[in-house]
Design a protein around this motif. Sequence first.
Motif, PDB file in Angstrom:
ATOM      1  N   ALA A  11       0.804  -1.251   0.013  1.00 51.08           N
ATOM      2  CA  ALA A  11      -0.033  -0.024   0.119  1.00 51.08           C
ATOM      3  C   ALA A  11       0.822   1.163   0.075  1.00 51.08           C
ATOM      4  O   ALA A  11       1.962   1.228   0.514  1.00 51.08           O
ATOM      5  N   SER A  12       0.335   2.276  -0.699  1.00 49.31           N
ATOM      6  CA  SER A  12       1.021   3.723  -0.554  1.00 49.31           C
ATOM      7  C   SER A  12       1.031   4.429   0.649  1.00 49.31           C
ATOM      8  O   SER A  12       0.023   3.764   1.505  1.00 49.31           O
ATOM      9  N   ALA A  14      -0.124   7.063   1.418  1.00 49.91           N
ATOM     10  CA  ALA A  14      -1.436   7.813   1.382  1.00 49.91           C
ATOM     11  C   ALA A  14      -2.597   6.825   2.231  1.00 49.91           C
ATOM     12  O   ALA A  14      -3.349   7.067   2.802  1.00 49.91           O
ATOM     13  N   THR A  15      -2.291   5.517   1.353  1.00 48.56           N
ATOM     14  CA  THR A  15      -3.511   4.550   1.737  1.00 48.56           C
ATOM     15  C   THR A  15      -3.189   3.892   3.251  1.00 48.56           C
ATOM     16  O   THR A  15      -4.143   3.805   4.092  1.00 48.56           O
ATOM     17  N   ARG A  16      -1.790   3.898   3.678  1.00 46.81           N
ATOM     18  CA  ARG A  16      -1.654   3.378   4.789  1.00 46.81           C
ATOM     19  C   ARG A  16      -2.104   4.713   5.945  1.00 46.81           C
ATOM     20  O   ARG A  16      -2.574   4.116   7.061  1.00 46.81           O
ATOM     21  N   LYS A  17      -1.953   5.810   5.662  1.00 47.72           N
ATOM     22  CA  LYS A  17      -2.299   6.871   6.687  1.00 47.72           C
ATOM     23  C   LYS A  17      -3.708   6.695   6.780  1.00 47.72           C
ATOM     24  O   LYS A  17      -4.432   7.071   7.697  1.00 47.72           O
ATOM     25  N   ALA A  18      -4.395   6.563   5.425  1.00 48.89           N
ATOM     26  CA  ALA A  18      -5.886   6.643   5.440  1.00 48.89           C
ATOM     27  C   ALA A  18      -6.437   5.591   6.326  1.00 48.89           C
ATOM     28  O   ALA A  18      -7.572   5.555   7.071  1.00 48.89           O
ATOM     29  N   ARG A  19      -5.770   4.564   6.361  1.00 50.76           N
ATOM     30  CA  ARG A  19      -6.299   3.335   7.124  1.00 50.76           C
ATOM     31  C   ARG A  19      -6.134   3.496   8.488  1.00 50.76           C
ATOM     32  O   ARG A  19      -6.810   3.227   9.441  1.00 50.76           O
TER      33      ARG A  19
END
Length: 734
Positions: A11-12, A14-19
């Motif tokens: 995951a990018s 940004a995706t990890r941060k959103a999760r």
Amino acid sequence: MEGKKRGPKPASPATRKARAVASQAKYLRNRVPPAGGPGWRAFKVRIETFNKWRTAQHEMKLTHTDFANHLLQLHESRSSTPDHHRQKKRQGVPLLASTPSHRGARVPLHSDSSSSDVASLASTIHPDKSEENAPGTVSSVQQATVSIPQVMAEDLDLSVSFMEKGDFVFPHEKEEEDAIDDDFDPEFRLQRREQFTRDLLIVGEEEEEVLGDETDGQDEPEDFTRSGLHKKIGVEEAAEADLFIITGKRLKALAQEANPVCQQCQAAVYLTLRPANGTAAHITWVCPEGHQRGFCSQEMSGRSHVGDMMMSSAILLSGNNFDKIQKLATFARLNFLSKTTFQQQQANYIIPAIESHWERVQKETREKHHASPVVVCGDARNDSPGHCAQYCTYTFMEHTTNDVLHVGFVDKRQTASKSPNMELKGFKDGLEAMTENGLTVKEVVTDAHPSIAKNMRETRPDIVHSWDVWHGSKNLSKKLAKASTKAARRPLVYWVKHIIRHFWYCSKTCGGSVTKFKAMWHGLTHHVTNTHSWKAGLGGSTECEHGELDEREEWLGRGSEAHKALVQVCYDKRFINNFHHYINFRHTSMLESLHNHILMYASKRFSFQYPAYRARNLLAVIDFMAHKDRPDQLDKEGNPKYVAVWSKHGGDYVARKRKVPKTYTYVGDIMRDIFARRTADDQPMFRQALLRLDDPRRFQPRLAPFPPPPVADILARRAGRMELTESEAESEVD
């Protein structure tokens, strides 16, 4: 060409941060219900501050609510300061008041930023009741005038929250206000925070040790926790407690029969049974009026269930493996403690108690031998077979009394990761330790280890160095067995066991004389040819000491292949030059027996961390010391009893004496020490263990010389032959 890596793409950022944001939001929704709103307040106190508060509480006879009122007022006074928002962002955990709901959940109480913080708490606890008819809430002491020490005005570091008394589960669907106990009295309870586990007294869900007053308006027995769920017992009673296995149905039937109706209103009760986080069970009786009563199937010692502590202690004290016992409990559907709990109890209480007991035993043993010089036997034992051992246990035992004078441990990290060098280091450290503790060593008995022999010649010429006769005869038998493998030397097989016995006889009867030993040994090569007198070659006697012998067919022919092989082995130059190590007839059979006994506590098929490996070895030594002088079993006539045992090595039955059964009297002393340590411990059980000063992890945290690389890199280097890269697979399809 190297193929692409298989598997899903990572995951990018940004995706990890959103999760992470979504997970945090979900946690907060579950942790803080909407009733809290934006007005939650964070209050923290340092552990030193809280300790001073407790001192002032006893001196000034203050209550929990006095402290709560002061915290609210202190917050109001600070809320107008310029750096209030910065402090709020730094602090974090809200001050809560809670009460049981009809579904068993805790309802958080709102605290707004107005001057009526305390009143809002009371109105949230019971919206249909006024401040006066809600006894036990914070609002009931709002007007109390207390003199709080100025130390409480310090910055706060320890989370404090209001919690209801006990664990309440209301089984019926009722209105929220009907499910609330009018006698609810909030109490202070420390909440676990991972970053404070080393400094704070942590109280878990099953550990209801409450700080503050012992009563909430009703008289509570002093030997019960505040909730009345757990009974506290002393160290002696905990160490001697009996445990039983009972099914859940029978326990519920017993509980229903014991309390069929509510003791306050005589209404029928609803009973719930739930397992605790361990071996105990919790029972709750609840009536339609909301009266509750709790019961735990085990007492508490300190802040732990007695059964959990006893099971953890028994697993280690009996030399068992936790994973196997846990699997047994799983198969038997037996509620059992977790591995984490076992490891924490082992590190914080069980191992220190074993170490303390061993120190007392070793001190008494050494004091017994201070008066006169001692003859010690030394030998090493590795924790695994082969040449890849991690730990080495080196033991010194007094030759006559079989008292263990020293047990030392060496890790391969202390010898540049070279396992063969551990035995020499263990020998030198042990000899030095005995000298420092006031023992005078006049003779040391070891096996024929060349490095130890060299060290004794060069550094300790004042100490006699003897070799174990059993090891010497074992090496001799190996050489004779190898020499008799050829067909022409087959007659030598018959004489091997007789030659070994003659070697023991020479060592025992030579009287400390090398010359006499050589003379008797010289006669061996003549005796096997049926010649019982000879010319003096090595000095001493010139004939055999036995009487008339019967004719035998096993005599060797002089000059035959078998006789030449025997002469070559018996007159080996290195073997002859080492006779002076055997003239005192020393053996380490009891030490070998002890090292074999260690397998019961620390099997070579399992790996252990250094503290556990050390404790298990010491337990084996304690067991040996407690039972080494057991008397023999006697029959009706007073003669020793024997039992026939098959010897795989000898290929025949041998008779062994029977000893009286073991008593394990030391286990009770260690068990009491374990419970005393748990009771006196004011720190959280789940904390980072302190390393011993001699723990090898202090100077090298891992066996490997460098940290591990990413697992993906390891897998890429070790691709199997049957695994194809994507490019190779495509080429095969084409």
